[in-house]
Every structure is written in C-alpha cells, then in structure tokens.
Design a protein around this motif. Structure first.
Motif, PDB file in Angstrom:
ATOM      1  N   GLU A 218      48.370 -28.921 -84.405  1.00  0.00           N
ATOM      2  CA  GLU A 218      48.025 -27.551 -84.041  1.00  0.00           C
ATOM      3  C   GLU A 218      46.872 -27.568 -83.054  1.00  0.00           C
ATOM      4  OE1 GLU A 218      49.406 -24.695 -84.802  1.00  0.00           O
ATOM      5  OE2 GLU A 218      50.849 -25.415 -86.306  1.00  0.00           O
ATOM      6  N   ALA A 220      43.953 -25.674 -81.928  1.00  0.00           N
ATOM      7  CA  ALA A 220      43.140 -24.548 -82.395  1.00  0.00           C
ATOM      8  C   ALA A 220      41.683 -24.983 -82.503  1.00  0.00           C
ATOM      9  CB  ALA A 220      43.649 -24.078 -83.765  1.00  0.00           C
ATOM     10  N   ARG A 238      43.148 -19.653 -84.214  1.00  0.00           N
ATOM     11  CA  ARG A 238      44.608 -19.439 -84.239  1.00  0.00           C
ATOM     12  C   ARG A 238      45.125 -19.285 -85.663  1.00  0.00           C
ATOM     13  NH1 ARG A 238      46.789 -21.980 -79.578  1.00  0.00           N
ATOM     14  NH2 ARG A 238      48.770 -21.109 -80.258  1.00  0.00           N
TER      15      ARG A 238
END
Ligand SMILES: Cc1cc2nc3c(=O)[nH]c(=O)nc-3n(C[C@H](O)[C@H](O)[C@H](O)COP(=O)(O)OP(=O)(O)OC[C@H]3O[C@@H](n4cnc5c(N)ncnc54)[C@H](O)[C@@H]3O)c2cc1C
Length: 413
Positions: A218, A220, A238
């Motif tokens: 991810e 983020a 996020r």
C-alpha cells in the motif's frame, strides 16, 4: 498465533521483514509513502559487507576526534546545531567506542553479516535478478606507505574472526584493477564481500517477489500507530490498516511514530551523499573500492560510477552540507579516470543507534509492536537477516541468530 501483520517502511529492512513474515504464512500489508527502495536503501554503495564487524565508534575514534573537530576531514562533518540540540546521543555514541565494547560488538555484527552474501544470492535468484550481484569482493586502498601497516593490522583482525583478506602492493592493486591510477601503495582485498548494481532496483525486485508470494503493498503516508482491540492499527492518509502485529521499519524516520507511544529508541542519523561520475571511455572498476584517506566508496552502478561520502552529523532534515561530497568528487578523479557528474547529488540518512547495532525485537510495554531499524552503515548487508529474525520472533520460532544484542530493551525500559 499471528495471522496478520502490517509492516511500516518498504526500504530493504521492511521489505525483507514483509517477505520473511509472508513465507511463514502471515497475511502481510507493507506500507510506504514512496515506491519500495526509494530512500536510504536506494542511494547506498551497494556493498554486501561481510567484513563489517567493527563500527566507526570503535577505540580508534578517540585518536581521530581532534582531526574531525575543525570539519576539514572528509570522513566526518559535524553540524553544530545537532551537537547543541542532541548532545546526549553524541556522548553515548562516544561512550560506546570504549575498548571494552569491541569484542561483544564484533560478535554481534559478525552474527548478522556472516551470511549476507548467501542470503542476498538466494533472494536475488528467486526475484529473477541474479545478474545484479557481483561476487568480486571489495578493495580498501591507502594513499601512503603507512597504509601497509594498517592493511596488515586489519587483515590480522579479520583473520581472527574467520574473514580472509589479502594485503596488496601497488603492483598487486594494478593487476586486479588496472584502470585505477597508481596513487595507492597499499590495499586490502576482501574476497568474501560482494556488491550489487543498483540497490534500489534490488529492493524493488524483492518487493515484487513479496507481492508474487501474496503480500499486499500500500502506498500511504503513516500518521500514527495505535493499539486496538485485536492488535494494532496504522492510521494513514489513505485509510487505516489493522493487523495482529505492527512492524516499524521506517529507517531514519522510525522514531517519529514511536514518540507518541512514549517510546524513545535513541535513534539518530549519520547522513551521507552520493554522486555519479561518467567513466572515461574504456575505464571500468570490477569491485567497489574504499579510499581510506579520502573517505569514500566508489562502485560501478547502472547510472555510472557512484561515489558515496562519509558521515555528515547534521540534523536529519537540515539542508545539504556538500563539503564532503565535493571533496570526494575531486578525490575520486585523482584515483580513477572519471569525467563529468551525471544527474543530481543524492542525500540519505543512515539510521544509527548509539552502539551501532540495529534494534530488532518487540517494543517494551507494547506487545505485538515490533521494531526493526538502526542498521546504520550496513543496512543493505543486514536487511535479509533482520527480516528473518523479526519473522521468527513474531511467529514464536527460533531466530537464525541470538537476538539479545539487538534487543530494544538496551535503550528503552
Ligand atoms: C551514503 C550511504 C552509503 C551506504 N552504503 C551502504 C553499503 O554499501 N552497504 C550497506 O549494507 N549499507 C549501506 N548504507 C546503509 C543502508 O543504506 C541503510 O542502512 C539502509 O538502507 C536502511 O534501510 P531501511 O529499510 O532501514 O531504511 P529506508 O531505506 O530509509 O526505508 C525506510 C522507508 O520508510 C518510509 N517511510 C518513512 N516514513 C514513513 C511514513 N510516515 N509513512 C510511510 N512510509 C514512511 C520511507 O519512504 C522509506 O522507504 C549506506 C547508507 C548511506 C547513506
């Protein structure tokens, strides 16, 4: 039983933690605000340094200190703002240089460097990038005849720890590196070290391997780590990521998200720079060299000849201090037929604890919160084994080496 983990930081350490946890069947989410391997793990010299069993804060540091204080030596730049704002870290770093620490530190560093080449070799094969590994050793070089005595002393020290090396004279150096200019009368070849071409790409390939094995990546920016009912929650720009355990592998930023939890791991940084130089036509280098007197590594990389600087003890986020890398650029051209600078100057920050050992283990008072950072000058070397230690401890299995020297409890109660 640990079923899920969120690993914070996709540098070499975080990616290797994520990979090793995934191999043990854990559902892993790897979170980074950038692409994997784009920060400290991008810009290093790419050396897999099996021989790094001493740290820069060893007893010889005391003899060099006077020379460093005026900020004229290429090895160290002292940012006075940092000295004044964090004197405690520097004093502890010096205290850890006392002779009584040498044997234990060498044993601890030996335990995490000994298998570096075999671990990276296996990972690089599995990740489909075996051609980025160069098993040609490293070459340490001295610019004066006095270097012979230093090379011999280092050879004997390494030999006592089971690491073979060979002292070379000017002729021996030119036989293995014919393009080097003949300014080095003494050298030490360490065949068991290795190097990689483009460490950032290596970490990127390890991250793709992790994804292939079912890991989730991810992109983020992590804002906070908080305990929740089932384990840990990482809050990011996020959204939130929940898991049984959280692993903090944020390199030089690792302290930032721990402070709100009341944890101060005593982490600071030793900044460093790199530049790429274009080799003159036909000139090449077969292995990384370390020019002791001018304090830089030079290694052949995809982008050109990478030169990396010594230690800049300025605060992590202070503006660049280019004195060292400017000096390195000049010194490198004295040693090798290198031409213009290619691309931008890069700056990174080696994450360092005062005793120059990484912090690997569960955070005190915070079950399920795991720490993996502080790999200082050898994080690329020690990333894979750091990941394996973390994964074994998280899963309640026997780690590959004794983790006690790396315990977070040595700096936090
Ligand atoms: C000039 C220089 C030369 C070096 N040469 C060598 C060498 O030859 N051999 C060697 O073994 N080592 C070398 N090193 C050391 C090595 O590069 C480091 O020890 C290693 O890269 C540290 O890896 P890491 O994963 O801990 O940190 P990093 O690679 O910095 O990874 C940390 C990650 O955390 C992410 N992050 C930070 N904050 C957040 C946030 N809030 N939210 C989300 N993500 C976040 C960052 O984006 C980054 O990707 C060198 C270092 C320097 C500076």
């Amino acid at each position: 039983m640990t079923r899920s983990a969120v690993v914070l930081g996709a540098g070499v350490v975080g990616v290797c933690c994520a990979l090793a946890l995934r191999r043990r069947g854990v559902a892993v989410t790897l979170v980074d605000r950038r692409e994997p391997g784009r920060e400290t793990s991008y810009g290093n010299a790419g050396v897999l340094s099996r021989s790094s069993i001493t740290s820069i804060n060893g007893p010889s540091l005391f003899g060099k200190l006077a020379g460093y204080l005026g900020n004229r030596h290429p090895a160290v730049n002292i940012g006075w703002r940092r000295v004044l704002t964090r004197p405690g870290w520097l004093l502890r770093f010096l205290w850890e240089a006392r002779p009584s620490q040498v044997a234990a530190r060498a044993a601890a560093l030996d335990s995490i460097t000994a298998s570096t080449v075999e671990r990276h070799r296996a990972l690089m094969e599995e990740a489909g990038i075996p051609d980025l590994l160069r098993e040609t050793g490293t070459l340490k070089l001295w610019r004066s005849e006095a270097g012979h005595a230093q090379a011999k002393a280092e050879r004997d020290f390494l030999q006592a720890h089971g690491v073979a090396s060979r002292v070379l004279d000017r002729q021996g150096i030119s036989e293995i590196e014919p393009c080097l200019k003949p300014i080095f009368p003494a050298g030490l070849l360490i065949p068991s070290n290795a190097s990689v071409d483009s460490p950032g790409d290596v970490v990127g390939a390890y991250a793709r391997l992790f994804a292939r094995l079912g890991g989730r990546i991810e992109r983020a920016d992590a804002k906070a780590i908080v305990r929740n009912a089932g384990g840990w929650r990482v809050a990011t720009d996020r959204g939130d990521f929940d898991a049984d355990v959280a692993v903090v592998a944020l390199g030089p930023w690792s302290g930032d998200l721990l402070k709100p939890l009341g944890l101060d791991p005593k982490l600071d940084v030793e900044r460093g720079y790199h530049r790429h130089l274009k080799p003159e036509a036909g000139a090449s280098l077969s292995r990384p060299i370390y020019d002791v007197d001018a304090a830089y590594f030079m290694a052949s990389m995809a982008q050109g000849l990478r030169v990396t600087s010594g230690v800049d003890l300025s605060p992590r986020d202070a503006p660049d201090a280019l004195r060292q890398i400017d000096g390195v650029t000049r010194a490198a051209r004295e040693a090798f037929p290198a031409g213009e600078v290619v691309g931008e100057t890069w700056r990174g920050a080696r994450p360092t604890l005062p005793d120059s050992l990484p912090m690997i283990g569960e955070a005190p008072r915070n079950p399920g919160l795991w720490l993996a950072f502080g790999n200082q000058h050898i994080g690329f070397t020690t990333g894979p084994i750091t990941g394996e230690i973390v994964a074994a401890l998280v899963c309640g299995a026997a780690p590959p080496v004794d983790p006690e020297p790396f315990s977070p409890r040595r700096f936090m109660a």
